[in-house]
Design an enzyme around this catalytic site. Sequence first.
Site, PDB file in Angstrom:
ATOM      1  N   LYS A   1      10.238   3.634  -3.373  1.00 44.32           N
ATOM      2  CA  LYS A   1      10.695   4.436  -4.092  1.00 44.32           C
ATOM      3  C   LYS A   1       9.415   5.326  -5.455  1.00 44.32           C
ATOM      4  O   LYS A   1       9.102   4.430  -5.930  1.00 44.32           O
ATOM      5  CB  LYS A   1      11.730   3.181  -5.318  1.00 44.32           C
ATOM      6  CG  LYS A   1      12.479   3.693  -6.531  1.00 44.32           C
ATOM      7  CD  LYS A   1      12.969   2.321  -7.260  1.00 44.32           C
ATOM      8  CE  LYS A   1      14.591   3.083  -7.956  1.00 44.32           C
ATOM      9  NZ  LYS A   1      15.885   3.637  -6.611  1.00 44.32           N
ATOM     10  N   VAL A   2       9.638   5.904  -4.789  1.00 41.26           N
ATOM     11  CA  VAL A   2       8.142   6.638  -5.187  1.00 41.26           C
ATOM     12  C   VAL A   2       8.497   7.838  -6.493  1.00 41.26           C
ATOM     13  O   VAL A   2       9.553   8.776  -5.692  1.00 41.26           O
ATOM     14  CB  VAL A   2       7.190   7.406  -4.230  1.00 41.26           C
ATOM     15  CG1 VAL A   2       6.071   8.347  -4.816  1.00 41.26           C
ATOM     16  CG2 VAL A   2       7.028   6.142  -2.940  1.00 41.26           C
TER      17      VAL A   2
END
Length: 296
Positions: A154-155
Amino acid sequence: MQYYNQDTLIYLNNSFVKASSAGVDLFGQSLHYGYGAFEGLRAYSTHNGTRIFKAEEHYERLKKSCEAIGLPYTWNNRELIEKTYELLEVNNLRSAYIRPLIYSGSNMHLTSATSANIMIAAWEWGPYLGQNLLKVNISKIERPNPKSFPVGAKVSGQFINSILATSDAIQHGFDEALLVDQEGFVAQASSENLFIEKDFKIYTPPLGNIFPGITRQTVIDICKGLNFDIIEKRLSVQDVYEADSAFLSGTAAGIIGINQVDQVVYPEAWEDSIGASIQRKYKNLVLEQENYEVII
């Protein structure tokens, strides 16, 4: 939308500070390059008090997201969970959306960070996509290629892709977008996982080109606990068009039904679908009206 007022507190590097005075590092890679990682959690007001659903899983995924992009993660997750509950308390929140963010220190080079900071915020936020059945489209924006980017993390920067897809969908009269992968198979929505129902079976795209949602896994566990057939397989656009019904899942959105994809309206009434049964079971779980271990 204003998520905080002058007195709202956030957790920032071991202290609770006012969100309005936290400041921003203008020379950080997170601001310039989207080099950061975040999570989304929800706290629910239950008969047992305020409870964060699957807090351990979310913070563990936050750690793994940082590791995937070389962002230092120096915090103890158990302590972070305690601080998150404290954050809810100091802001007098019983039900809330919670956003931890790990962002880099000052560095203008395209190299891995040597230091990082943590911020945790919380605010009252209803279901992200509302509560009405959705009208979605097959987006012209593709899901990032997993060979070029760790799509399971989850960047922060990855969500530019989601912004483009959602904005384009809304401009064309839809509520949300479904993105295909580099081979043309439907992967997921901009920030939610996809499930379709066909002939009393539930199908969802497998891991590899999708985000491994915690709510997605909860749906799979619910299906197994209720003896619904749940099958992970790659879905073509035609598979999605020909489904009996469909729904999306995610922490921010919860579980929400789809009424229409492009110009195709699903034939099965949502209230009669397996998805609606899963939605009701999920609500009972997060409100602790049913025991998760019993379900699975």
